[in-house]
Design a protein around this motif. Structure first.
Motif, PDB file in Angstrom:
ATOM      1  N   UNK A 125       0.952  -1.289  -0.081  1.00 15.52           N
ATOM      2  CA  UNK A 125       0.001  -0.061  -0.157  1.00 15.52           C
ATOM      3  C   UNK A 125       0.974   1.436  -0.150  1.00 15.52           C
ATOM      4  N   UNK A 126       2.241   1.114  -0.355  1.00 20.64           N
ATOM      5  CA  UNK A 126       3.106   2.484  -0.462  1.00 20.64           C
ATOM      6  C   UNK A 126       3.062   3.186   1.045  1.00 20.64           C
ATOM      7  N   UNK A 127       3.350   2.319   1.869  1.00 18.18           N
ATOM      8  CA  UNK A 127       3.445   3.105   3.337  1.00 18.18           C
ATOM      9  C   UNK A 127       2.176   3.181   4.148  1.00 18.18           C
ATOM     10  N   UNK A 128       2.283   3.776   5.211  1.00 20.29           N
ATOM     11  CA  UNK A 128       1.120   4.203   5.962  1.00 20.29           C
ATOM     12  C   UNK A 128       0.659   2.948   6.816  1.00 20.29           C
ATOM     13  N   UNK A 129       1.332   1.938   7.067  1.00 15.87           N
ATOM     14  CA  UNK A 129       1.111   0.603   7.595  1.00 15.87           C
ATOM     15  C   UNK A 129       1.147   0.602   9.189  1.00 15.87           C
ATOM     16  N   UNK A 130       1.953   1.538   9.697  1.00 21.07           N
ATOM     17  CA  UNK A 130       2.300   1.857  11.138  1.00 21.07           C
ATOM     18  C   UNK A 130       3.203   0.695  11.709  1.00 21.07           C
ATOM     19  N   UNK A 131       3.518  -0.038  10.944  1.00 23.84           N
ATOM     20  CA  UNK A 131       4.364  -1.279  11.244  1.00 23.84           C
ATOM     21  C   UNK A 131       5.932  -1.006  11.231  1.00 23.84           C
ATOM     22  N   UNK A 132       6.689  -1.448  12.216  1.00 21.96           N
ATOM     23  CA  UNK A 132       8.016  -1.156  12.070  1.00 21.96           C
ATOM     24  C   UNK A 132       8.788  -2.266  11.250  1.00 21.96           C
ATOM     25  N   UNK A 133       9.962  -1.850  10.691  1.00 22.94           N
ATOM     26  CA  UNK A 133      10.696  -2.877  10.113  1.00 22.94           C
ATOM     27  C   UNK A 133      12.008  -3.333  11.046  1.00 22.94           C
ATOM     28  N   UNK A 134      12.513  -4.210  10.718  1.00 26.73           N
ATOM     29  CA  UNK A 134      13.831  -4.617  11.420  1.00 26.73           C
ATOM     30  C   UNK A 134      14.917  -3.540  11.307  1.00 26.73           C
ATOM     31  N   UNK A 135      15.267  -2.680  12.165  1.00 28.12           N
ATOM     32  CA  UNK A 135      16.266  -1.687  11.910  1.00 28.12           C
ATOM     33  C   UNK A 135      17.450  -2.076  11.975  1.00 28.12           C
ATOM     34  N   UNK A 136      17.625  -3.409  12.292  1.00 23.78           N
ATOM     35  CA  UNK A 136      19.044  -4.041  12.284  1.00 23.78           C
ATOM     36  C   UNK A 136      19.554  -4.258  10.691  1.00 23.78           C
ATOM     37  N   UNK A 137      18.394  -4.240   9.809  1.00 29.15           N
ATOM     38  CA  UNK A 137      18.675  -4.441   8.154  1.00 29.15           C
ATOM     39  C   UNK A 137      19.319  -3.252   7.960  1.00 29.15           C
ATOM     40  N   UNK A 138      19.363  -2.247   8.558  1.00 28.61           N
ATOM     41  CA  UNK A 138      20.233  -0.890   8.098  1.00 28.61           C
ATOM     42  C   UNK A 138      21.459  -1.080   8.038  1.00 28.61           C
ATOM     43  N   UNK A 139      21.992  -2.196   8.819  1.00 30.59           N
ATOM     44  CA  UNK A 139      23.510  -2.374   8.676  1.00 30.59           C
ATOM     45  C   UNK A 139      24.030  -2.663   7.336  1.00 30.59           C
ATOM     46  N   UNK A 140      23.025  -2.987   6.390  1.00 28.51           N
ATOM     47  CA  UNK A 140      23.455  -3.695   5.129  1.00 28.51           C
ATOM     48  C   UNK A 140      23.417  -2.431   4.294  1.00 28.51           C
ATOM     49  N   UNK A 141      23.090  -1.341   4.646  1.00 27.19           N
ATOM     50  CA  UNK A 141      23.188  -0.081   3.847  1.00 27.19           C
ATOM     51  C   UNK A 141      24.522   0.575   3.898  1.00 27.19           C
ATOM     52  N   UNK A 142      25.140   0.443   2.562  1.00 22.72           N
ATOM     53  CA  UNK A 142      26.494   0.650   2.608  1.00 22.72           C
ATOM     54  C   UNK A 142      26.764   2.343   1.878  1.00 22.72           C
ATOM     55  N   UNK A 143      25.809   3.000   1.911  1.00 28.39           N
ATOM     56  CA  UNK A 143      25.962   4.279   0.989  1.00 28.39           C
ATOM     57  C   UNK A 143      26.133   5.522   1.959  1.00 28.39           C
ATOM     58  N   UNK A 144      26.749   6.326   1.434  1.00 25.59           N
ATOM     59  CA  UNK A 144      26.776   7.661   2.184  1.00 25.59           C
ATOM     60  C   UNK A 144      25.564   8.665   2.330  1.00 25.59           C
ATOM     61  N   UNK A 145      24.777   8.384   1.343  1.00 25.01           N
ATOM     62  CA  UNK A 145      23.391   9.393   1.070  1.00 25.01           C
ATOM     63  C   UNK A 145      22.678   9.132   2.409  1.00 25.01           C
ATOM     64  N   UNK A 146      22.253  10.457   3.108  1.00 24.39           N
ATOM     65  CA  UNK A 146      21.616  10.344   4.306  1.00 24.39           C
ATOM     66  C   UNK A 146      20.091   9.792   4.014  1.00 24.39           C
ATOM     67  N   UNK A 147      19.264   9.458   5.027  1.00 25.21           N
ATOM     68  CA  UNK A 147      17.990   9.051   4.964  1.00 25.21           C
ATOM     69  C   UNK A 147      17.139   9.355   6.099  1.00 25.21           C
ATOM     70  N   UNK A 148      15.959   9.406   5.684  1.00 25.15           N
ATOM     71  CA  UNK A 148      14.721   9.459   6.619  1.00 25.15           C
ATOM     72  C   UNK A 148      14.590   8.126   7.046  1.00 25.15           C
ATOM     73  N   UNK A 149      14.133   7.966   8.242  1.00 23.27           N
ATOM     74  CA  UNK A 149      13.555   6.609   8.755  1.00 23.27           C
ATOM     75  C   UNK A 149      12.131   6.793   9.034  1.00 23.27           C
ATOM     76  N   UNK A 150      11.374   5.889   8.691  1.00 26.53           N
ATOM     77  CA  UNK A 150       9.994   6.034   8.633  1.00 26.53           C
ATOM     78  C   UNK A 150       9.551   4.494   8.951  1.00 26.53           C
TER      79      UNK A 150
END
Length: 199
Positions: A125-150
């Motif tokens: 549904x392209x967002x708006x679920x109110x559910x949290x994903x597993x933030x430990x998955x962010x350890x796989x993000x290797x780029x320098x570009x800043x991000x918003x967390x939702x």
């Protein structure tokens, strides 16, 4: 957001961004009723949220509502983002739904043609679920570009989010868990959470 009095209340909390959803299938669809009001809103960065809209539509909404940023929550390609960035004077935020199967390598092609990523919980549904994903998955993000967390941020976990010590974490998207109903924010709950973040 879509209710003028509620927008005033949120803006008074010294938030940095306020989002307006231009996706007709969303329960938070802003419509055109508040066009003059939103256009005249000062002191906050106005974000238009789009899902697979065409460039002409996005350009029109940027002009009509005097938007400062465009958040792309659909399947927009790097080429699409590059064209938007080249022809519109706005910050470009590209959202991705994250789950255990997410292919982080697809983000590389967006570097340089967007300003920020937004990482949300994967859904149909392209967002708006109110559910949290597993933030430990962010350890796989290797780029320098800043991000918003939702995705599932609430009064109980926002403090944990800001304590991740990731310098690329640029902002928190406080959305559905801070609502009385879709598009109507709980001002007191937001105020409490923002104060806890700033401590």
């Amino acid at each position: 957001m879509k209710h003028p009095d509620n927008i005033v209340g949120v803006a008074a909390l010294a938030v940095d961004y306020i989002g307006f959803i231009f996706y007709e299938k969303s329960k938070r669809f802003v419509g055109d009723a508040n066009q003059k009001y939103i256009k005249g809103l000062k002191g906050v960065i106005k974000v238009g949220v789009f899902v697979n809209a065409n460039l002409t539509e996005i350009y029109r909404k940027i002009e009509e509502f005097d938007l400062d940023a465009a958040q792309l929550h659909g399947d927009e390609s790097p080429q699409f983002c590059a064209e938007l960035k080249q022809h519109a004077p706005v910050t470009v935020i590209k959202a991705f739904g994250i789950d255990t199967h997410f292919d982080w390598s697809i983000l590389e092609a967006y570097v340089g043609v967007i300003d920020y990523f937004l990482f949300d919980t994967k859904s149909n549904s392209y967002g708006g679920t109110g559910l949290q994903f597993d933030w430990s998955l962010l350890h796989q993000y290797k780029l320098d570009c800043p991000y918003f967390l939702s995705g599932g941020l609430d009064a109980n976990n926002v403090k944990d989010a800001v304590q991740t010590n990731d310098p690329r974490l640029y902002a928190l998207d406080l959305n559905s868990k801070f609502e009385v109903e879709p598009g109507l924010k709980d001002i007191d709950l937001l105020a409490h959470s923002i104060n806890s973040i700033k401590k």
